[in-house]
Design a protein around this motif. Sequence first.
Motif, short mmCIF file in Angstrom:
data_model
loop_
_atom_site.label_atom_id
_atom_site.label_comp_id
_atom_site.label_asym_id
_atom_site.label_seq_id
_atom_site.Cartn_x
_atom_site.Cartn_y
_atom_site.Cartn_z
N ARG A 214 7.74 26.74 26.06
CA ARG A 214 6.78 27.79 25.70
C ARG A 214 5.57 27.76 26.63
NH1 ARG A 214 7.99 31.01 22.61
NH2 ARG A 214 9.73 29.79 21.86
N TRP B 134 15.66 30.09 29.84
CA TRP B 134 14.99 30.08 28.53
C TRP B 134 14.61 31.51 28.14
CZ3 TRP B 134 14.12 26.74 24.72
CH2 TRP B 134 13.09 27.00 23.80
N GLU B 135 14.99 31.90 26.92
CA GLU B 135 14.66 33.22 26.39
C GLU B 135 14.83 34.30 27.46
OE1 GLU B 135 10.83 32.70 24.48
OE2 GLU B 135 11.80 31.87 22.71
N ASP B 136 13.81 35.17 27.64
CA ASP B 136 13.95 36.28 28.59
C ASP B 136 13.35 35.93 29.96
OD1 ASP B 136 11.31 36.17 27.93
OD2 ASP B 136 11.04 38.32 27.71
N LYS C 154 6.39 28.85 30.19
CA LYS C 154 6.51 30.31 30.31
C LYS C 154 5.13 30.93 30.56
CE LYS C 154 8.45 34.21 27.69
NZ LYS C 154 9.25 34.70 28.81
#
Length: 183
Positions: free
Chosen positions: A59, A87-89, A62
């Motif tokens: 997190r 990770w994620e987008d 990012k």
Amino acid sequence: MTYPIYLIGYMGAGKTTAGRLLADKLGWHFVDLDQAFEQIHGYTPAEYIREFGIEAFRRKEKYVLEDLAELPIEKVIYATGGGYPCWEDNMECLKELGTSIYLRWRPEHLAKRLMLTDLSERPVLQGKTEEELLACILPQFEAREPFYAQADIIVDVPLGELSEANDEQIAEHLCQLIKSKTK
Ligand code: S3P
């Protein structure tokens, strides 16, 4: 080709070493996102992961990248952390922010290159033989490949024999590529 440039790939791919050489050749800025993370948060990524766990690290990582992207400088080579694009987008974000370049190595070559580095900053890999290291990175490498493969540009490396000159060769190759696309 849009700026900035994000180098992506697995640990040991040369994102930092070749990235720094590349920025020098182009006369551009260079930012290593692991180092930026340390400067901002006071922990290396490895320390942060040990202390707070991988989710918390991802997190924060990012936000580090997205915050730096707001700076009004375009001609920058960023070396991303090896797990960032997966990770994620994050991969979509990279593609929106600039041009992503994947340094694609075979895992056997990555294991050889990683053996030559200081593994103490890579706690999961520390103390392993080359064979153990390969067994350890293979599943993660395979899980990450589909994300890396979405890069705008994929460069298959090494460009010649596996050697100490590979990072310089990558930098020179990317320098020519970027120059030809940014005229
Ligand atoms: C990581 C790679 C590291 C660093 C962190 C996590 C990973 O960066 O961001 O330890 O998950 O692959 P490098 O790829 O620059 O070693």
